[in-house]
Design an enzyme around this catalytic site. Structure first.
Site, PDB file in Angstrom:
ATOM      1  N   GLU A   1       3.456  -7.107  15.653  1.00  0.00           N
ATOM      2  CA  GLU A   1       2.817  -8.018  14.706  1.00  0.00           C
ATOM      3  C   GLU A   1       2.301  -9.274  15.399  1.00  0.00           C
ATOM      4  OE1 GLU A   1       1.904  -7.497  11.696  1.00  0.00           O
ATOM      5  OE2 GLU A   1       2.843  -5.528  11.540  1.00  0.00           O
TER       6      GLU A   1
ATOM      7  N   TYR B   1       3.359 -13.739   6.291  1.00  0.00           N
ATOM      8  CA  TYR B   1       2.849 -12.382   6.495  1.00  0.00           C
ATOM      9  C   TYR B   1       3.705 -11.614   7.504  1.00  0.00           C
ATOM     10  CZ  TYR B   1       0.419  -8.531   8.544  1.00  0.00           C
ATOM     11  OH  TYR B   1       0.159  -7.283   9.038  1.00  0.00           O
TER      12      TYR B   1
ATOM     13  N   ASP C   1      -2.710  -8.539   3.975  1.00  0.00           N
ATOM     14  CA  ASP C   1      -3.668  -9.002   4.973  1.00  0.00           C
ATOM     15  C   ASP C   1      -5.069  -8.774   4.426  1.00  0.00           C
ATOM     16  OD1 ASP C   1      -4.179  -6.287   5.235  1.00  0.00           O
ATOM     17  OD2 ASP C   1      -3.935  -6.244   7.419  1.00  0.00           O
TER      18      ASP C   1
ATOM     19  N   CYS D   1     -16.235   6.041   1.434  1.00  0.00           N
ATOM     20  CA  CYS D   1     -15.668   6.367   0.128  1.00  0.00           C
ATOM     21  C   CYS D   1     -15.376   7.858  -0.029  1.00  0.00           C
ATOM     22  CB  CYS D   1     -16.603   5.893  -0.980  1.00  0.00           C
ATOM     23  SG  CYS D   1     -16.790   4.091  -1.041  1.00  0.00           S
TER      24      CYS D   1
ATOM     25  N   CYS E   1     -11.796   8.554   0.701  1.00  0.00           N
ATOM     26  CA  CYS E   1     -10.794   7.717   0.044  1.00  0.00           C
ATOM     27  C   CYS E   1      -9.980   8.508  -0.981  1.00  0.00           C
ATOM     28  CB  CYS E   1     -11.477   6.544  -0.639  1.00  0.00           C
ATOM     29  SG  CYS E   1     -10.312   5.442  -1.480  1.00  0.00           S
TER      30      CYS E   1
END
Length: 302
Positions: free
Chosen positions: A41, A124, A142, A204, A207
């Site tokens: 991270e 975060y 995020d 898309c 998705c």
């Protein structure tokens, strides 16, 4: 326009998609410790995955525990950080490792408040470690996650400026009650935004929630709200600091000022950036007037 897709269904579909299609990233593999997640991270802040992966692998081999990194010198840590950028992150990670080793028995804490008390760890990062390191239910928000929620749930082209409380509430409402499944959904939303529901070229057709996505149903309207300004790099102090750091990282011994002067023609900007590196502790001046990475043992003239 709001999606007709229930939040439970959105979570379930993204989790199923993630289990089948997630990228094989080393910090996601079985056996990765919460320490490994924390290191990833820190490294992934404003740095793309392909640049982080080889550095993370080297770091985990060299410093598999917080105490191992804590025992290294600051100069070793900054040198190993290499070209990841924003080297102050390396120093903060080093400080976090020292705190974990001395205050938490060499074990990364799982409590959000304890995580946020570590150097360099904000909301975060704390939530990401809780979710991805410990498999706990913690909304991780995020830019990628915000974009997925904005499109799939609210029908907007993008999320616009961050709204911390509202964004956390949006994601929290999507997470299942079960810790382990909620952690998977957190990772799934992030992955979906990173590789499918991207800002410029959303795919898309790939998705898992396309059939019920509010944005698709609305005709994929363009986002017309405020945007964050794109930060340039060429000619900035960031670029100059990076070039100075390149010289210091590559040198086995302290270098004379002339070696640093050679990297940038604008003397005023160069000296300002060198001064900022000294103030930040990323560089230090030796007793004989040469320069080295911060945390290097004192040197004298040969």
């Amino acid at each position: 326009m709001t999606s007709t897709l229930s939040r439970a269904a959105l979570a379930a579909r993204t989790a199923e998609w993630f289990r089948a299609h997630a990228r094989d990233l080393p910090w996601r593999r079985p056996g990765t410790t919460p320490w490994g997640v924390l290191v990833s991270e820190f490294m992934l802040q404003q740095t793309p995955v392909p640049r982080v992966e080889p550095v993370w692998l080297r770091w985990m081999e060299e410093w598999p525990t917080p105490s191992a990194l804590a025992a290294a010198s600051r100069a070793e840590v900054v040198r190993a950080w290499g070209k990841l950028g924003y080297p102050r992150r390396a120093m903060r990670l080093h400080a976090a490792a020292q705190a974990i080793a001395t205050e938490h028995g060499d074990r990364v804490p799982s409590d959000l408040a304890a995580l946020e008390a570590l150097p360099g760890v904000g909301s975060y990062t704390a939530r990401a470690v809780a979710a991805f390191g410990y498999g706990l239910r913690a909304p991780v928000v995020d830019t990628n996650v915000r974009r997925v929620v904005a499109r799939a749930v609210h029908g907007a082209g993008d999320a616009g400026p961050a709204r911390t409380r509202a964004d956390l509430a949006d994601v929290d409402a999507l997470l299942p009650a079960d810790d382990a499944e909620a952690a998977v959904v957190s990772a799934a939303l992030m992955e979906l935004g990173a590789v499918v529901c991207t800002a410029r070229s959303p795919q898309c057709g790939r998705c898992p929630v396309r059939a019920d996505c509010a944005w698709v149903a609305a005709g994929r309207p363009e986002y017309s709200g405020p945007r964050r300004p794109v930060q340039g790099y060429a000619g900035t102090d960031r670029q100059v600091r990076g070039r100075l750091m390149d010289v210091l990282r590559a040198a086995e011994h302290p270098v004379p000022k002339a070696a640093l002067d050679a990297v940038w023609a604008d003397g005023a900007q160069r000296d300002r950036c060198l001064d900022s590196l000294l103030v930040d502790g990323l560089a230090e001046q030796t007793p004989d007037g040469r320069f080295a990475l911060g945390g290097t043992a004192p040197h004298t003239s040969d």
